[in-house]
Design a protein around this motif. Structure first.
Motif, short mmCIF file in Angstrom:
data_model
loop_
_atom_site.label_atom_id
_atom_site.label_comp_id
_atom_site.label_asym_id
_atom_site.label_seq_id
_atom_site.Cartn_x
_atom_site.Cartn_y
_atom_site.Cartn_z
N PHE A 1 -25.37 5.14 -17.21
CA PHE A 1 -25.91 6.44 -17.63
C PHE A 1 -27.43 6.48 -17.74
O PHE A 1 -27.98 7.40 -18.33
CB PHE A 1 -25.28 6.84 -18.97
N LEU B 1 -17.84 9.10 -19.15
CA LEU B 1 -18.45 9.47 -20.43
C LEU B 1 -17.42 9.37 -21.56
O LEU B 1 -17.71 8.86 -22.64
CB LEU B 1 -19.02 10.88 -20.36
N THR C 1 -17.48 11.14 -13.43
CA THR C 1 -18.56 11.05 -14.43
C THR C 1 -18.08 11.50 -15.80
O THR C 1 -18.37 10.86 -16.81
CB THR C 1 -19.77 11.90 -13.99
N GLN C 2 -17.32 12.57 -15.84
CA GLN C 2 -16.79 13.05 -17.11
C GLN C 2 -15.85 12.01 -17.74
O GLN C 2 -15.91 11.76 -18.96
CB GLN C 2 -16.04 14.37 -16.89
N ILE D 1 -20.31 17.09 -22.62
CA ILE D 1 -19.86 17.47 -21.28
C ILE D 1 -19.92 18.99 -21.11
O ILE D 1 -20.33 19.50 -20.07
CB ILE D 1 -18.42 16.95 -21.03
N ALA E 1 -22.64 15.70 -17.90
CA ALA E 1 -22.10 15.07 -16.68
C ALA E 1 -22.80 15.61 -15.43
O ALA E 1 -23.17 14.84 -14.53
CB ALA E 1 -20.59 15.30 -16.60
#
Length: 218
Positions: free
Chosen positions: A76, A155, A151-152, A205, A210
C-alpha cells in the motif's frame, strides 16, 4: 475525498503501522529464546505449554505474522506501487502464502487455547477464518485480473492482520482511560480488534482508498 487528504491519511496510517511493526519486532525477539515462561506464555498453564500443538502454533504464528505485517505494508505504499511494481508483486505473493499456509492456520490452532473462555476462543477462531477467506478471495481476484476487487480484498485482509495492533491499543485505552477490568477488556478487544478494523476499512474503501491506490499500479 480530496486527493491531498487521501495522501495525508494514507501516510499517517502507514507511518503508524510502520512504527507498530518495529515495536512488534522487539516483542517477538525474546520469544526466540524458546523459554516457556516469557511474557504472554507466563499466562498459560504448564499443561498447555507442554502441548506440541500449542507450541508449534505459537511460534509459527508470532514469526509468520510479523513477516505478514511487513509484506502487507509494502502493498500500500504508493511510491513502491508506482516505481517498483516487482516489489509489490513479490511481497504480495509472500503475504498470501504466509497468511494461507502459516499465520491463519497457526492462529486457529492458538485460538483453542485462548484465555477468557468460549467467547475469546470463538472470537479468535472467527478472526482467523475470516482472515483466511478474505486473503484467498484477494488471490483469486488478482488471478482474474479484477484489480479493484483485489485491492479492496487486500485492504480488508490487512485490516484483519492489524488486529494485533488494535488489540493492544484498544486494551490500553479501555484499561487506562475507561478503567475496565482486565477480563472485560480482553473479552471486548478479542472481537473489537478485528471487527472494528473491518468496519474502519469499509469506510476507507467507501471514500475511495482502493481506487486511489489503483492509480499508482503499473
Amino acid at each position: 475525498m480530496a486527493t491531498n487528504l487521501k495522501q495525508i491519511l494514507l501516510i499517517t496510517i502507514l507511518l503508524s503501522i510502520g512504527a507498530f511493526t518495529v515495536l512488534m519486532f522487539t516483542k517477538v525477539i525474546p520469544y526466540l529464546s524458546f523459554e516457556p515462561a516469557i511474557n504472554f506464555l507466563s499466562t498459560k498453564t504448564d499443561q498447555v505449554l507442554q502441548k506440541s500443538v500449542f507450541q508449534w502454533s505459537f511460534y509459527i504464528h508470532i514469526i509468520s505474522s510479523w513477516f505478514v505485517m511487513v509484506a502487507g505494508i509494502l502493498q500500500f505504499i504508493p511510491y513502491i506501487l508506482k516505481n517498483y511494481p516487482i516489489i509489490h508483486r513479490i511481497s504480495g505473493k509472500v503475504y498470501v502464502i504466509l497468511v494461507l499456509f502459516l499465520a491463519a492456520p497457526s492462529g486457529l490452532g492458538l485460538a483453542f487455547y485462548a484465555n477468557g473462555g468460549l467467547s475469546t476462543k470463538v472470537g479468535f477462531s472467527c478472526q482467523c477464518i475470516v482472515w483466511w477467506f478474505i486473503t484467498f478471495f484477494a488471490w483469486q481476484e488478482i488471478r482474474r485480473k479484477n484489480w479493484l476487487l483485489h485491492t479492496q480484498a487486500m485492504l480488508r485482509s490487512y485490516a484483519v492482520t492489524l488486529a494485533a495492533m488494535s488489540l493492544r491499543v484498544g486494551s490500553y485505552v479501555m484499561i487506562y482511560h475507561f478503567g475496565t477490568k482486565p477480563i472485560e477488556t480482553y473479552l471486548t478487544v478479542t472481537w473489537l480488534s478485528w471487527v472494528g478494523n473491518l468496519l474502519i476499512v469499509e469506510v476507507l474503501i467507501k471514500v475511495g482508498l482502493a481506487k486511489y491506490l489503483l492509480k499508482y499500479h503499473k
